[in-house]
Write an enzyme that holds these catalytic residues in place. Structure first.
Site, PDB file in Angstrom:
ATOM      1  CB  THR A 143     -29.383  24.665 -39.162  1.00 60.83           C
ATOM      2  OG1 THR A 143     -29.805  24.154 -37.911  1.00 60.83           O
ATOM      3  CG2 THR A 143     -28.180  25.550 -38.988  1.00 60.83           C
ATOM      4  CB  CYS A 144     -34.862  23.472 -38.616  1.00 60.57           C
ATOM      5  SG  CYS A 144     -34.205  23.132 -36.984  1.00 60.57           S
TER       6      CYS A 144
END
EC number: 2.3.2.26
Length: 1038
Positions: free
Chosen positions: A1005-1006
């Site tokens: 998700t980063c």
């Protein structure tokens, strides 16, 4: 011997050196003189004592003599009245005259009872039938006694006046005396009750009438009206009057007699207005107790007298604010009771009230200071306030309310209300541009609205054609000035005025129709010209616009959606579109043409009035659309020009962004907001540069105690640290660190989860409204020991989400209305005003009740929680940054776009790695599964799985940073297109790996990255993907 020297015997004068033979010693001389002076003073003192003794004796003898005389006279008076009461002697006019002369000669405070008996004797003599010798007034016809009698009756009547000033009508005994002395005054200031003028005595009436006029003139000089004012104020300046019908009638009759006798002279009209008409609600009491009293001609005289500016100014200055307001209330009430006079003298009546309100307005202050006093109607007032009038203020307020009653409004606005809004045949609604599904109800609404409104009347649009200098326009303008002055002066009943003015459904649309007809073309051009002219005519036209805006704003605020959109009360939807366009352009030109920068006083008030009405319409439209697409935008304003001027610090650009940011497209405003945030980050050193790295705050969070850990570790951080980089390390329920490195993705997940938890009603920081389930601060949040700190923490986290462009699922705040509240099983009653639980809600106060209830629920009950929440939010987000967004737009800024995920937009801006490309079979399967097999909820879960946010970016996926990416974690030889060297190499190294059917898709998700195995079947991809997005284990699947 003659020539011989004188020989002085030795020692003869030797003891007196410096003395000659014939002199005495110096000390003896001084002593002698002192004794002589003392003797003279003693003789003088004896003489003064003798003189003083004589004077004292004289005074004592005189005093004793007076006492004996007074005692003797009092005995004679007492004997006279006793004899009369027992019937042993018969009274006649002469005997009454003589005994009255004696009593008046010695009258003191102790003689009140004797004076009372004298008055009763005089009145009794006037009631005797057919006996002129008994009638006290018959002495006026005696040649020798006319002048003495006249002086005596003047003294008697003035003594009555002096006593009336000291009496309290609410005390029974005093009330009886009030009746007695008023009867004396009524009897001897008019001949109508005198038996002497009946029959043959009719010829005496003119002479006796002149005597009455002489008596009234004397009383007026002594202060007759002041006496009546004191009596009326003592009896009426209270919630319940203590004057009887007869008493009030007598006072009003007495007050009118001098005015009528002087043929309504200016001097006596002035006294009547100052002393009688300024008594609180005197007309209300008169109308209630003696409705038969005719006041129409009196009203006309008052109106014409006050229409002279110098007279009106003099009255106002003499009365000052509190009593001027009482006079105003009485005049308005008279106008309400005498509709014909009001109609005939409307222009003068309007001018009088405007002048009086303008005088009071000079002393109305916006805030408390050392020079102001609180007034229940005027608010903070810089003149002295008579607090003794406060008890009667509700009655005065009720009188003032007649000014915005239906009958008075119909009379004053007759020229406007007489206009007929012509009907026409129904016309089909204009075609609406195609929109998303969310706007389908709007299309149906437009259809219904056009069908309903078009069948009733023509839509009102600016047409022009009416000369602004015509008498009709001037009259309507002056009436608008009156009500606008009332709104700005009577600050504490402003809502009542607005409610009254909006009561008639047809007033505002007809006033708009009237405005549309003004000037050559009508509409905007005329009012823009007025802004640049400082003439009285321009000011009045702008007051008309201001009143229209204030009233319309109030009306639309209190109407619900059914009344606005379906029933279309007062305004048709198309008219609201026309009006909003007019207002939008007017405000824009005031700002962009530089008028607002230098505006003050009336122009500034006008701007705020027009802008307020504009923003009510805009906010209503934001909540439920009624305008066409791009209605609010200014096509002639280029965003690039505005941003350039903002960079240069141009005032007009700043004002435009402050007041009407909606004229700029939403996308440009979001970009501007993000640029502002980026610049602040750079200034605070929160951005990675080649020479420095920002400070990073590390926190460890247990998933089972996410809120507690987050609160404990973040609440004490300085604001700039919260604005900076925060890295989260999650610990699972087993106490094991979760895999993965936080490059914002984990913190985004933490932020969304913690916001979700604090907004959960089960925590009792927030509650939900019934029906639409919207959130609002819980009034009972105090069950948490640190509830205000928690609210502040929530505000900071929400601010952080906006600051970093993270998305959440936070709804609008909604409010409920309730008088009795269930607090943890107990019913608690909240009083909206002191003693409110004993005050029933009536038709008269129901609007005030609604406003009080809303204020209590929206402000009083949750003000501490709201203040803490806002304090926390504003510590991260500068409130000025949010001025450019409406409420729904702020929600979108916080929560992301609430529209469904646009898969075409996502596909367009997706980047592929590891051998994947847009034509790859797994990618084709993926988009087909998302489009055809997944529900909208599952698509949101998929987006959250990859980006940690369930909603699409505010401006579309083109603005998602980093871009949405899909990487192939295994690539077989026959599926590798070899589009890049890297993908060929990665495909090469996985050539001998097994089928990845047992592996789940993962994400980072980063980096907004989906790690997708190269599945061999579409069904495997669908099942694995569905399972993966439904798990909530963070990075553990990576």
């Amino acid at each position: 011997m003659y020539g011989s020297p004188l020989i002085r015997p030795h020692g003869l004068y030797s003891s007196f050196p410096g003395c000659t033979m014939f002199s005495v010693p110096q000390s003896s001389k001084s002593e002698f003189l002192d004794k002589a002076r003392q003797a003279r003073e003693e003789r003088k003192g004896h003489k003064e004592k003798e003189r003083a003794a004589i004077q004292i004796q004289t005074l004592v003898r005189k005093f004793l003599c007076r006492c004996r005389l007074q005692k003797q006279i009092r005995k004679e008076v007492d004997d006279y009245f006793q004899a009369s009461e027992t019937g042993t002697s018969k009274r006649n006019a002469l005997s009454i005259f003589k005994i009255a002369r004696k009593l008046l000669f010695i009258y003191r405070q102790e003689d009140k009872m004797r004076f009372e008996k004298l008055c009763r004797a005089i009145l009794a003599s006037m009631e005797v039938e057919n006996d002129p010798k008994v009638w006290y007034v018959s002495l006026a016809l005696s040649k020798d006694l006319t002048i003495p009698w006249l002086k005596q009756i003047k003294d008697v009547l003035w003594t009555c006046c002096e006593l009336l000033k000291t009496l309290k009508p609410d005390i029974l005994q005093d009330n009886k005396l009030v009746t007695l002395y008023l009867t004396m005054l009524v009897t001897f200031t008019d001949t109508s009750t005198w038996r002497i003028v009946r029959g043959k005595g009719e010829a005496l009436r003119p002479a006796l009438t002149r005597i009455c006029e002489n008596i009234m003139g004397h009383l007026n000089q002594k202060g007759f009206y002041s006496v009546l004012q004191i009596l009326l104020t003592n009896g009426l300046a209270r919630s319940k009057p203590s004057l009887s019908k007869g008493t009030l009638t007598a006072v009003f009759t007495l007050s009118l007699r001098p005015v009528i006798a002087a043929h309504f002279s200016d001097n006596l009209l002035r006294s009547f207005l100052l002393h009688i008409m300024s008594v609180p609600a005197v007309v209300s009491h008169l109308n209630m107790l003696t409705p038969e009293v005719k006041t129409h001609e009196l009203l006309r005289k008052f109106i014409l007298f006050l229409s002279r500016e110098e007279q009106c100014s003099d009255i106002c200055v003499c009365l000052e604010g509190s009593h001027t307001l009482c006079l105003l209330g009485n005049l308005i009430h008279l106008g309400y009771l005498n509709e014909k006079v009001l109609e005939e003298e409307a222009s003068h009546f309007v001018k009088d009230l405007t002048d009086m309100l303008s005088y009071c307005q000079r002393y109305v202050s916006q805030k408390k200071s050392n020079l102001t006093h609180w007034h229940p109607v005027l608010g903070w007032f810089s003149q002295t306030v008579d607090y003794g009038l406060n008890e009667s203020m509700p009655l005065v307020t009720k009188q003032l309310q007649y000014l915005w009653s239906v009958s008075v409004i119909r009379t004053l606005f007759s020229d406007v209300l007489s206009k007929k809004l012509e009907s026409q045949e129904p016309t089909p609604p204009p075609p609406q541009p195609s929109t998303s599904q969310n706007n389908l109800p709007v299309k149906n609404l437009f259809k219904r609205a056009f069908q309903k409104s078009a069948s009733v009347r023509n839509i009102l649009k600016p047409v022009g054609g009416k000369r602004v200098d015509s008498a009709e326009v001037q009259k309507v303008c002056s009436i608008c000035v009156l009500y606008q002055t009332a709104l700005s002066t009577l600050t504490q009943i402003r809502l009542q005025i607005l409610t009254g003015l909006t009561h008639l459904d047809d007033l505002l649309p007809k006033l708009w129709a009237f405005i549309c007809e003004l000037g050559p073309q009508g509409g905007l051009k005329l009012f823009m010209e007025c802004l640049n002219n400082d003439t009285e005519e321009s000011k009045q036209l702008l007051s008309m616009l201001m009143l229209f805006c204030d009233c319309s704003r109030h009306l639309i605020t209190i109407l619900d959606d059914i009344e606005v959109y379906e029933e279309q009360t007062s305004f048709k939807i198309e008219e609201l579109i026309t009006i909003s366009s007019f207002l939008n352009t007017f405000v824009y030109k005031m700002i962009w043409d530089g008028i607002l920068e230098n505006a003050k006083g009336e122009k500034l008030e006008l701007f705020h009035s027009v802008h307020g009405w504009l923003m009510v319409l805009y906010e209503r439209d934001c909540r439920r659309r009624f305008t066409p697409d791009d209605h609010w935008l200014r096509k002639d304003l280029k965003p690039s020009l505005l941003f350039q001027e903002l960079e240069k610090g141009k005032r007009r650009a700043q004002l435009l962004l402050q007041y009407i940011p909606h004229v700029i497209p939403h996308k440009n405003r979001v970009l501007l907001f993000r640029n502002i945030v980026t610049k602040e980050k750079e200034n605070l050193g929160l951005v990675e540069t080649s020479s420095a790295s920002p400070h990073v705050t590390h926190i460890t969070i247990r998933r089972s105690r996410m809120l507690e850990d987050g609160y404990d570790q973040l609440r004490r951080l300085p604001v700039n640290s919260i604005k900076g980089v925060i890295r989260v390390k999650f610990v699972n329920d087993l106490g094991v660190d979760e895999a993965g490195i936080d490059q914002d993705g984990v913190f985004k997940e933490f932020l969304e989860e913690i916001i979700k938890k604090v907004f959960n009603p089960a925590l009792n920081l927030f509650k939900t409204t019934s029906g639409n389930e919207r959130l609002y601060p819980s009034p009972t949040s105090y069950i948490h020991e640190n509830h205000l700190q928690l609210f502040e923490f929530v505000g900071k986290m929400l601010g952080k989400a906006v600051y970093e462009r993270y998305d959440g699922d936070v709804g609008d705040l909604g409010l409920t209305l309730s008088y009795d509240e269930d607090v943890m099983g107990q019913l608690v009653c909240h009083e909206l005003i002191p003693g409110g639980k004993t005050m029933p809600v009536t038709n008269e106060n129901k609007i005030s009740y609604i406003h009080l209830m809303a204020h209590f629920r929206m402000h009083t009950q949750i003000k501490e929680q709201t203040a803490a929440f806002i304090r926390g939010f504003r510590s991260i987000i500068n409130p000025e940054w949010l001025h450019m967004f409406s409420t729904p737009e702020v929600q979108r800024l916080v929560s992301g776009d609430n529209a469904e995920i646009d898969l075409d937009d996502l596909k367009k801006h997706t980047v592929y790695y590891g051998g994947f490309h847009s034509s790859h079979r797994v990618i084709i399967w993926l988009w087909d599964i998302l489009s055809s097999d997944f529900s909208a909820e599952e698509r949101a879960m998929f987006l959250k799985f990859v980006t940690s946010c369930s909603r699409p970016p505010l401006l579309g996926f083109a603005y998602l940073k980093p871009p949405f990416s899909i990487r192939c974690v295994e690539v077989s030889d026959d599926q590798d297109t070899g589009d890049t060297l890297g993908s060929v190499l990665r495909g090469f190294f996985t050539i001998r790996k097994k089928e990845p059917g047992g592996r789940l898709p993962t994400s980072s998700t980063c980096f907004n990255l989906l790690k997708l195995p190269n599945y061999s079947k579409k069904s495997i991809l669908r099942d694995k993907l569905r399972y993966a997005i439904s798990m909530n284990t963070g990075f553990e699947l990576s």
